[in-house]
Design an enzyme around this catalytic site. Structure first.
Site, PDB file in Angstrom:
ATOM      1  N   HIS A  44       0.835  -1.214   0.000  1.00 11.45           N
ATOM      2  CA  HIS A  44       0.000   0.000   0.000  1.00 11.45           C
ATOM      3  C   HIS A  44       0.866   1.259   0.000  1.00 11.45           C
ATOM      4  O   HIS A  44       0.465   2.299   0.513  1.00 11.45           O
ATOM      5  CB  HIS A  44      -0.983  -0.006   1.182  1.00 11.45           C
ATOM      6  CG  HIS A  44      -2.059  -1.034   1.021  1.00 11.45           C
ATOM      7  ND1 HIS A  44      -3.164  -0.841   0.230  1.00 11.45           N
ATOM      8  CD2 HIS A  44      -2.181  -2.285   1.518  1.00 11.45           C
ATOM      9  CE1 HIS A  44      -3.931  -1.924   0.269  1.00 11.45           C
ATOM     10  NE2 HIS A  44      -3.360  -2.815   1.038  1.00 11.45           N
ATOM     11  N   SER A 141      -2.801 -11.630 -11.433  1.00 13.60           N
ATOM     12  CA  SER A 141      -3.190 -12.190 -12.743  1.00 13.60           C
ATOM     13  C   SER A 141      -3.646 -11.059 -13.651  1.00 13.60           C
ATOM     14  O   SER A 141      -3.453 -11.119 -14.867  1.00 13.60           O
ATOM     15  CB  SER A 141      -4.307 -13.225 -12.572  1.00 13.60           C
ATOM     16  OG  SER A 141      -5.508 -12.618 -12.139  1.00 13.60           O
ATOM     17  N   ASP A 186       2.321  -3.511 -10.047  1.00 15.61           N
ATOM     18  CA  ASP A 186       2.089  -4.822 -10.669  1.00 15.61           C
ATOM     19  C   ASP A 186       2.495  -4.825 -12.137  1.00 15.61           C
ATOM     20  O   ASP A 186       3.178  -5.734 -12.616  1.00 15.61           O
ATOM     21  CB  ASP A 186       0.611  -5.214 -10.562  1.00 15.61           C
ATOM     22  CG  ASP A 186       0.127  -5.260  -9.128  1.00 15.61           C
ATOM     23  OD1 ASP A 186       0.959  -5.082  -8.215  1.00 15.61           O
ATOM     24  OD2 ASP A 186      -1.084  -5.477  -8.925  1.00 15.61           O
TER      25      ASP A 186
HETATM   26  P1  ADP Z   1      -5.338 -10.561  -9.113  1.00 18.44           P
HETATM   27  O1  ADP Z   1      -4.774  -9.549 -10.040  1.00 18.44           O
HETATM   28  O2  ADP Z   1      -4.794 -10.463  -7.732  1.00 18.44           O
HETATM   29  O3  ADP Z   1      -5.239 -11.956  -9.617  1.00 18.44           O
HETATM   30  P2  ADP Z   1      -7.757  -9.150  -9.740  1.00 18.44           P
HETATM   31  O4  ADP Z   1      -9.138  -9.182  -9.165  1.00 18.44           O
HETATM   32  O5  ADP Z   1      -7.045  -7.862  -9.837  1.00 18.44           O
HETATM   33  O6  ADP Z   1      -6.892 -10.232  -8.957  1.00 18.44           O
HETATM   34  O7  ADP Z   1      -7.816  -9.726 -11.217  1.00 18.44           O
HETATM   35  C1  ADP Z   1      -8.473 -10.952 -11.465  1.00 18.44           C
HETATM   36  C2  ADP Z   1      -9.353 -10.804 -12.706  1.00 18.44           C
HETATM   37  O8  ADP Z   1      -8.511 -10.632 -13.881  1.00 18.44           O
HETATM   38  C3  ADP Z   1     -10.157 -12.035 -13.003  1.00 18.44           C
HETATM   39  O9  ADP Z   1     -11.373 -12.047 -12.279  1.00 18.44           O
HETATM   40  C4  ADP Z   1     -10.386 -11.898 -14.502  1.00 18.44           C
HETATM   41  O10 ADP Z   1     -11.429 -10.979 -14.762  1.00 18.44           O
HETATM   42  C5  ADP Z   1      -9.092 -11.276 -14.983  1.00 18.44           C
HETATM   43  N1  ADP Z   1      -8.137 -12.291 -15.454  1.00 18.44           N
HETATM   44  C6  ADP Z   1      -6.862 -12.461 -15.051  1.00 18.44           C
HETATM   45  N2  ADP Z   1      -6.259 -13.479 -15.706  1.00 18.44           N
HETATM   46  C7  ADP Z   1      -7.179 -13.968 -16.567  1.00 18.44           C
HETATM   47  C8  ADP Z   1      -7.181 -15.031 -17.528  1.00 18.44           C
HETATM   48  N3  ADP Z   1      -6.114 -15.799 -17.730  1.00 18.44           N
HETATM   49  N4  ADP Z   1      -8.328 -15.251 -18.211  1.00 18.44           N
HETATM   50  C9  ADP Z   1      -9.413 -14.471 -18.003  1.00 18.44           C
HETATM   51  N5  ADP Z   1      -9.459 -13.478 -17.130  1.00 18.44           N
HETATM   52  C10 ADP Z   1      -8.372 -13.214 -16.410  1.00 18.44           C
HETATM   53 MG    MG Z   2      -5.007  -7.439  -9.851  1.00 25.18          MG
END
Ligand code: ADP
Ligand code: MG
Length: 393
Positions: A44, A141, A186
């Site tokens: 943060h 992700s 990120d």
């Molecule tokens: P984090 O970044 O911590 O994993 P977030 O909520 O910021 O969590 O992002 C997750 C979202 O990103 C998922 O709910 C989806 O909408 C999208 N996402 C990430 N990777 C993929 C993927 N390989 N296929 C489809 N959607 C994805």
């Molecule tokens: Mg994220």
């Protein structure tokens, strides 16, 4: 005991197979990948213009695909995705009209990247996504998807920007199309991460310093709590607002410029919660710089001590931890050979990161598994390379 993660080649092969099944046997002509990340310390602090110390992970998002004639776009995710279709079809708008967010939600990350790409694509394409980064697990992700997609677009039509502007464009995509007012960390580390190194990022100047982290006697263990409390979405903008309020009460443009003395002097102009939030940020920025120094000197005990301080501050002052993360950290710290452990990412679930002696890995995972009330997933990780083009076999 650690979760077995598909390699980049395995993900690539799976994505290519899917592409060939979907698109009449044609092989994709482009393949790229971008990693998720774990933040070792500096939580943060990025949206407060402070320091962060993440590393890129061996967990990646792969995008394969090819250009098509016309302006139609088809994107398919081969990643399990609850409640949403795996395929999206849309057309690139003509005359610079905006590409509005919509459904499925996951496609907004793709649309946002197209929108913020520095050389808007003029021809359509087909693409398949495959990823080993857990979705919504705090290992980003979302940034790995954005950065992989940006890298994919660069292969279709080169842009004129440098790596930092690429990270910034991906951050803007997340702001405008996913509605998440995230900091730069990120996307930055997903673009600029290097194998064998953590990256100390100054989120104000956007300068990054590589910090070597390739000691065979050392392990970075990520433990996914496999919980995500619904608070995480709504609390994040609230924390951001508190930080802005605190900075402005001290007459500063951000908490990066504030000291503990400034905070004490201005504390009667803020409510008690705002003071606590600001205390975390000001201390954490300082801790991150100290931690990077400790790592450079190979002082893992000191690094571990700072990790624990960071966790306690996130729990007590910033109030973004939760019972599950606290349990995982306490369990890890009970094991001999563990230097330090903390929650990592936004909080309210997601993962912890633990620094330990390589020889202690089995007993650490066993002990955490015994003590944790939920079901953990383990990733034994090494600092990995940022976004890259994959050579097609
Ligand atoms: P984090 O970044 O911590 O994993 P977030 O909520 O910021 O969590 O992002 C997750 C979202 O990103 C998922 O709910 C989806 O909408 C999208 N996402 C990430 N990777 C993929 C993927 N390989 N296929 C489809 N959607 C994805
Ligand atoms: Mg994220």
């Amino acid at each position: 005991m650690a979760d077995s993660v598909p390699t980049v080649s395995e993900l690539f092969a799976a994505a290519r197979r899917r592409y060939e099944q979907l698109f009449g046997g044609d092989a994709p002509l482009i393949a790229v990948c971008a990693p998720g990340r774990v933040n070792l310390i500096g939580e943060h602090t990025d949206y407060n213009q402070g320091f962060v110390l993440p590393m890129a992970l061996p967990l990646v998002t792969v995008v394969v695909g090819s250009q098509t004639c016309g302006r139609d776009v088809t994107v398919v995710t081969a990643t399990e995705h609850a409640d949403e279709p795996h395929r999206v079809d849309f057309s690139l708008p003509a005359d610079g009209a905006p590409l509005a967010p919509g459904l499925p939600r996951w496609a907004n990350y793709v649309k946002g990247v197209i929108e913020h790409y520095r050389a808007p694509p003029v021809t359509g394409f087909r693409a398949v996504i495959a990823s080993s980064v857990p979705l919504g697990g705090g290992l980003s992700s979302s940034a790995s998807l954005e950065v992989a997609f940006y890298t994919f677009l660069q292969q279709l039509q080169p842009d004129d920007g440098d790596k930092v502007s690429k990270a910034v464009a991906c951050q803007q995509a997340e702001h405008s199309h996913a509605g998440v007012p995230c900091g730069i960390m990120d996307q930055f580390v997903s673009v600029l991460g290097r194998e064998g190194h953590a990256l100390l990022i100054d989120c104000r100047s956007l300068e990054a310093t590589l910090v070597p982290l390739a000691d065979p006697g050392l392990i970075i263990l990520i433990t996914n709590s496999n919980v995500k409390h619904s608070l995480s979405g709504s609390e994040y903008p609230l924390r951001r607002r508190r930080c802005e309020e605190a900075a402005s009460a001290m007459g500063k443009s951000s908490l990066r410029d504030a000291t503990m003395k400034d905070l004490e002097e201005a504390s009667d102009r803020m409510d008690e919660v705002t003071v606590r939030r600001a205390r975390h940020v000001i201390d954490e920025i300082e801790r991150t710089v100290q931690a990077a120094d400790a790592l450079r000197r190979g002082e893992y005990k000191e690094f571990g001590r700072l990790m624990v301080e960071s966790h306690n501050s996130l729990r007590d002052l910033y109030e973004v931890s939760c019972r599950e993360l606290d349990e995982l950290v306490s369990a890890a710290l009970e094991v001999e050979g563990v230097y330090g452990s903390r929650m990592t990412g936004g909080g309210f679930g997601g993962c912890t990161v633990t620094l330990l002696q390589a020889g202690a890995i089995d007993r650490t995972m066993l002990h955490i598994q015994e003590r944790y009330s939920g079901t953990p997933t383990f990733y034994v990780t090494t600092p990995s390379e940022g976004a890259r083009v994959l050579s097609l076999p």
